[in-house]
Structures are given as structure tokens and as C-alpha cells.
Write an enzyme that holds these catalytic residues in place. Sequence first.
Site, short mmCIF file in Angstrom:
data_model
loop_
_atom_site.label_atom_id
_atom_site.label_comp_id
_atom_site.label_asym_id
_atom_site.label_seq_id
_atom_site.Cartn_x
_atom_site.Cartn_y
_atom_site.Cartn_z
N GLU A 87 16.50 -48.80 -26.71
CA GLU A 87 15.58 -48.14 -25.79
C GLU A 87 16.22 -46.86 -25.25
OE1 GLU A 87 14.40 -50.75 -22.57
OE2 GLU A 87 13.58 -49.05 -21.46
N LYS A 102 9.01 -46.93 -29.70
CA LYS A 102 9.17 -47.31 -28.30
C LYS A 102 8.00 -46.73 -27.51
CE LYS A 102 11.55 -46.04 -24.11
NZ LYS A 102 12.71 -45.54 -23.39
N GLU A 145 16.59 -40.02 -12.21
CA GLU A 145 16.48 -39.35 -13.51
C GLU A 145 16.26 -37.86 -13.34
OE1 GLU A 145 14.95 -41.68 -16.39
OE2 GLU A 145 15.00 -40.15 -17.94
N GLU A 197 10.45 -57.10 -14.76
CA GLU A 197 11.22 -55.87 -14.51
C GLU A 197 10.40 -54.89 -13.65
OE1 GLU A 197 13.33 -54.10 -17.85
OE2 GLU A 197 13.26 -52.14 -16.87
#
Lengths: 175, 411
Positions: B261, B172, B217, B396
Site C-alpha cells: 500500500e 490499490k 501528510e 481502521e
Amino acid sequence: MRVGENMSSSTPPKGTGNAELQRAVSANDDAVYDLPALAALVGTTPTLLEALERSGLLLANQHDATGTALYSDADAAAVRAGLTLLDAGLPLTELLTIAQHTDEAIQLIAKHAVDAFIAFVRDPVHGTATSPTEAIGRLVTAYEQMLPATETLVAHHLRRRLISEALERLTADES
Amino acid sequence: MALAVTTTRLSESRPLLALAPERPDTVAWLCDGDGFVAWGNAVTLDPGEPDQRFLDADGLFRAATQDATITDEVGVPGGGLIAFGSFTFAAVAGSKLRIPQVIVGRRNGVTWQTVITTGHDLACDPPLAAGVTRPVPAHHQPRFAGSTNPDVHWLDAVAQARAAIRSGALDKVVLARDYAVWSYEPFSPLAIAERLSATFPQCYTFIFDGLVGATPELLLRVAGDTVTSQVLAGTCARDANEARDTALTQALLASQKDRDEHAFAVASVADVLALHSNDLNVPNTPYVLKLANVQHLATTITGTLRQPIRALSLAGQMHPSAAVGGTPRENALAFIATHEGMQRGRYAAPIGYVTPDGDGEFGIALRCAEVSGARARLFAGVGIVAESLPEAELAETHLKLLAMQRALGSI
């Protein structure tokens, strides 16, 4: 035996001349490039063209025996035009949005134009032609004249709209 | 130069952002109305060696605070001396810690003020007096100024990342884009932060040296022997229609691409925290965090620290997690450096605060802008996995950029 040749009536049956008309419709473009070849021709990467293909904006009218989409010099010219807009600074996301709106609007216009052709050109020709051969000849001629005429009309009107919209916006910005 | 620190209780109910004067050194760190606003410059600490920026900053902070005299009559966590800081994503110059002169903090309804003096500093602005409001900045429509990496090139970087993942070189990688805007009048970081905290109350809203944003986050919170981290990865849009919104949530939870992900991001955080905790709690299934503009797959990881470890030291070990770098970490960072086509600066890197005893809270600076006068640079990043479609990833980033464009007043 050609379709309709055995008909004695002056009114041809449904579908008469379609094969010839189809040939005329698809003969205007010589599609020879697959997607990587098209990318190489216009000087971009397949990634961008694949994205355009997936979003339905790069529309192949022809395919080879294995089903691979084939593109023409006219498609290459259109892709180059898109690249010109990107080079001028238009973000791809914006170009895609505009292209999708264009596609929606153009689909409506195209549908309407084809309906009109069928109702007001093909059907009267079929109703008045003295032989199937005459009907086919008249239809192909009409199509060949009407396609570029329609293209010119739509392109010209878009240009006029763009200019009037731009002028309006620039005047508003000044005040 | 010993610091003298005094914390007193403040009878104040206005939102913290309404108390801060607009200054270049105004700092904010807020979540759900609690947190801090601060300003003034008692001490600025600039870690010299970019490779060691977290440990260097912590060493400098310890040295600067060891002789401090702290008078704290309030005694809540976050009272007394604290330093705010933000760090660069990569090992480059630009990381900084600052001990401000005035801090106004709030926690569970208690508001306090901390004043820090070095003995030879200039007097600093007090909090805005009751009834005083900052001038409302003139509204000019912010305009697009360009992206460092044109999005057609970015699309290719995504395709190359996908090819590298399919070849097995990567699992990833996160690729980011920037989006520059300009205006006729300087942007106000406080006005931007006010809009962000109103739109995203559950996020950490921050201001530090021109970096303004609201991040969902939490890289880590160290409070005594407890460590917490909130991992987000895997995102989809919201819908105003409730049924369609729920359908999007279900699709996100069911999407193997997004779950993969997410799992990479969780593992990268859990692997580091497991070195320091015996009882790490890592839920097997993510939940969905719904924000105003997007919804994210989220996992909260908690644990008890085996031995005391300072927040900055732990932040240095955890950064960059797979939520902003990738897996395996070194390959992903090399890919980003070669293919992303821009410098991230302080985007996607830790921002937060620390206390002298080693506690602290660091978010990852996502959904943010680097504001400089009448110019601002916005960022958005997406996680690329084997199933990613370049144009969907581009869309996105577009979706993620909209939130900051709104906060800057351009939409």
C-alpha cells in the site's frame, strides 16, 4: 451393541448416554443454508456475513461433508434481528463491539450452565438410574426442558436489564 | 485595486492560536508551533473551472498580487504577502484561495505581523491583546448524526474494491467514510485546532472556511528550487505499553500488505516529481511515524527542481496521489466516484498556502472535520489492497475517526 448395555452394575460407566444426548443437542436446528444462501434468504450481501463469521459471531453448529458451515432458520432470524438494529441506525462497528461483549459474557454463562448440568443433573441421574435406558431417557428429557428454560431466563433477564438501564439513562438525561 | 502589504516584527511569545480572534474567516496553518494564523478577507479567489482549479487559482492569485506594494522589514520566508487555500478532492466547485487582512506568522522564534489593505476595506481585528483570551465555548457532548453511506454498504464497497483488485482492474484504491455529529452549541474551530495541535504537534494543524484538522501528510513544499513531499500510507494502532507498541511497529514494517500500500503511494508522488527533478531522493525503506493515536509508514521525498515550478501548478499535477486516490489513478478515481457513496468535498485534498513568487506548502486534508455551526462532518479513509479484510478496514476508519471525535470533545 449399545454403549453400556452389557453393564450389570447400576452405575453406568463414564460416557454412557453421550451419543444420545449429542443427538438431542444437535437435533434442535435444521441447518440447510450455506453462507451465500443465508445472505440471500435474509436479504443482505455475503460480505457482512463473512465478516460476522470471521469475528466468531455467526457460529455454525453444523457442517456439510466438505466442511462448509451450514446455517438454520434460527440463524436467519438472528441475522435479521441484527439487520433490524443496523436499519435503526446502529453503526456496524458498534453492533460488532456489543456482539463481542455479548459473546464473551455468554461464553462464561454457557460454560457455567453446562458445568451445572453435568454436576447436578447428569451425574445424579447416572447415580440413581436403575438402567442405562432409563438414564438416557431422563437425561434427554431434562436437556429438552432445560435448554428453552435457560434461553428464556437469559433473554428475560437481558430484557429487564436493558429496560432498567434505559430508564436510568433517560432520567439522568432529563436532570 | 492594488494591495498594500506591510510586515512588521512582533514581540510575542504566546502560541499563535491564542492570538487569533474567533471569526468565520479565521485561518490557521501550523506545525510544531510555527506557521500562521490569519483573518479578514482582503481578496477571495474562486477558481471558476473545477477541472483547472489549481492553475486557475494560481492565475487569479498572480493577477491579484502583481501590483502589490510589499514592505517587509522582517524578511523571513512566509513574511510579506501570502494566500491560504483549500481545494476540493474531485473536480467540483468549492475550492478557494484567500488573501487575509491580518497574518501573524512565526518561524524559528521570530514572530511577525502582516497587514494587507486594498484601500477600501473595513478595519480588521488586531491580534488578541495580551491578557485577553477568547471565551471558553460551553461544553456539550457532541452526538452522532449518521453517515452518508451506512457502514454496511461501505463494507460491501470494500469487498467490491478487493474483487476489482484481484481481477486486475486496480492495484490499490482508497475508500473513505464520513461521520456526522451535532451539538447544542456551535463548534469552535480555534478550540478544535488548539486540541489538535496539542495532541499532534508534528502534524500540520489547519483551519480554512470551516475545514479543521491536523494532517501528517505533506503533499509538497516548494521553497526556491527545493521540493519536498512526505508520503504516508500503511497504518496501525498505538499501544500504551512500550513493548507491545514496538511489536506493533515491527509488525507494520513487516506487513507486506502495508508495504505494498505504501509503495503505491510513494511511486505516485515520485513519478510526478521525477518529471521536474533530476536528483530526486526516494528512500527504499519507509520509516514509522508515531502519532498520538496511530502509527504510519512514512517516506520523505526530496529533490531539486530543474526549472522553477509554482507550488499550485505542482499540487495540481500531484493531486490526487495514491495515498488518497489509488493506482492506476484514473481507474481508482472512477471506482471511488461509483462506490464510495458520498462526496468528499475538501477532504483528502490539498490545503495550505502560497507566496507570490510561487513557493508554498500544501498538506493533504486528512484527519479533519467540516465544521458548520453546531454540526460537523468527520472523515476517515483507508487504502484497500488485495489482502484487505473489510471488517479490519472498517475498524481502521473507526480508529482514525476517534482522533477527531476527541478534538471535538465527544470522547
